[in-house]
Design a protein around this motif. Structure first.
Motif, PDB file in Angstrom:
ATOM      1  N   ARG A  55      55.311  25.228  16.463  1.00  0.00           N
ATOM      2  CA  ARG A  55      53.855  25.376  16.381  1.00  0.00           C
ATOM      3  C   ARG A  55      53.240  24.308  15.481  1.00  0.00           C
ATOM      4  O   ARG A  55      52.148  23.811  15.748  1.00  0.00           O
ATOM      5  CB  ARG A  55      53.503  26.780  15.891  1.00  0.00           C
ATOM      6  N   LYS A  59      50.517  21.416  16.633  1.00  0.00           N
ATOM      7  CA  LYS A  59      49.283  21.095  15.905  1.00  0.00           C
ATOM      8  C   LYS A  59      49.148  19.589  15.730  1.00  0.00           C
ATOM      9  O   LYS A  59      48.066  19.013  15.893  1.00  0.00           O
ATOM     10  CB  LYS A  59      49.276  21.779  14.544  1.00  0.00           C
ATOM     11  N   ALA A  62      48.221  18.039  18.960  1.00  0.00           N
ATOM     12  CA  ALA A  62      46.811  18.288  19.272  1.00  0.00           C
ATOM     13  C   ALA A  62      45.923  17.298  18.533  1.00  0.00           C
ATOM     14  O   ALA A  62      44.934  16.796  19.069  1.00  0.00           O
ATOM     15  CB  ALA A  62      46.438  19.721  18.900  1.00  0.00           C
ATOM     16  N   GLN A  69      44.829  22.972  22.354  1.00  0.00           N
ATOM     17  CA  GLN A  69      45.119  24.347  21.964  1.00  0.00           C
ATOM     18  C   GLN A  69      43.845  25.176  22.080  1.00  0.00           C
ATOM     19  O   GLN A  69      42.804  24.828  21.516  1.00  0.00           O
ATOM     20  CB  GLN A  69      45.663  24.388  20.542  1.00  0.00           C
ATOM     21  N   THR A  75      48.693  26.652  24.550  1.00  0.00           N
ATOM     22  CA  THR A  75      48.648  25.186  24.471  1.00  0.00           C
ATOM     23  C   THR A  75      48.962  24.584  25.832  1.00  0.00           C
ATOM     24  O   THR A  75      49.910  24.991  26.503  1.00  0.00           O
ATOM     25  CB  THR A  75      49.672  24.680  23.442  1.00  0.00           C
TER      26      THR A  75
END
Length: 222
Positions: A55, A59, A62, A69, A75
């Motif tokens: 995760r 991030k 992203a 997300q 996602t």
């Protein structure tokens, strides 16, 4: 500090890096296609890691524009229309042209072109596609960097991040279709050779004609 604050600080950085690089390579290499949902359970099993580092890696991806997300929807791989891609490349070209317009003629050609040449050397010697993709992005950043204009550099950065996928697809497809990976390197060598002439029209022609769209399928309607 609360026990649950900044929990990811305690994560082994290497696990986050491994997850980020594996997912990024899957996206740039086409194993994960634009719009595809990223199934965390499956990736965790494939990578042999828990959800926490994955995760955190998502991030980071992203932030780089490779995934999107959405709360309660998970996602997905970022998806750009053909029009989006053309417009992003057009923006890159505009910034490169402006950089050349204000940078050339260079006062010390060899010294000032050295960062561009260095990125090209990294493209040439990269041990894998992912590192070649990174060097490719640095190459174009270094071209704009010739202008020594911080605002230009800042304007280019998000464009290059959004162009990670089409730039990688163009370079990798070229190598796969033509079975000549060096061709992609040669196209960028021409830009360096043009820069060494210190002649703006020669450089602009090399940038315009260096084949950045040649191996992308942009015929679909936007």
């Amino acid at each position: 500090m609360p026990q649950n604050a900044r929990a990811t600080d305690a994560l082994p950085l290497s696990l986050v890096d491994v997850a980020r690089d594996r997912v990024r390579d899957a996206i740039l290499g086409g194993s994960l296609v634009p719009g595809e949902k990223i199934v965390e359970e499956q990736l965790c099993a494939e990578l042999g890691i828990s959800r926490a580092p994955l995760r955190e890696a998502l991030k980071l991806l992203a932030q780089q524009g490779l995934v999107v997300q959405t709360p309660r929807r998970g996602t997905r791989v970022a998806e750009w229309s053909p029009t989006d891609i053309r417009q992003l490349f057009d923006l890159r070209c505009v910034l490169e042209r402006h950089a050349i317009d204000i940078a050339l003629p260079l006062g010390d050609v060899e010294k000032q072109v050295a960062p561009v040449r260095s990125a090209l050397d990294d493209m040439r010697s990269a041990p894998d596609d992912l590192q070649r993709d990174d060097a490719h992005r640095r190459f174009h950043a270094a071209v704009v960097g010739l202008a020594n204009n911080r605002q230009l550099d800042l304007a280019l950065e998000p464009i290059l991040l959004k162009l990670q996928l089409p730039m990688a697809v163009n370079l990798r497809t070229e190598a796969r279709k033509l079975r000549r990976p060096a061709d992609g390197i040669r196209r960028h060598e021409v830009i360096v050779e043009a820069l060494l002439t210190n002649d703006p029209p020669t450089v602009l022609a090399a940038l315009r004609d260096h084949g950045h769209l040649d191996h992308l399928d942009l015929n679909a309607s936007a």
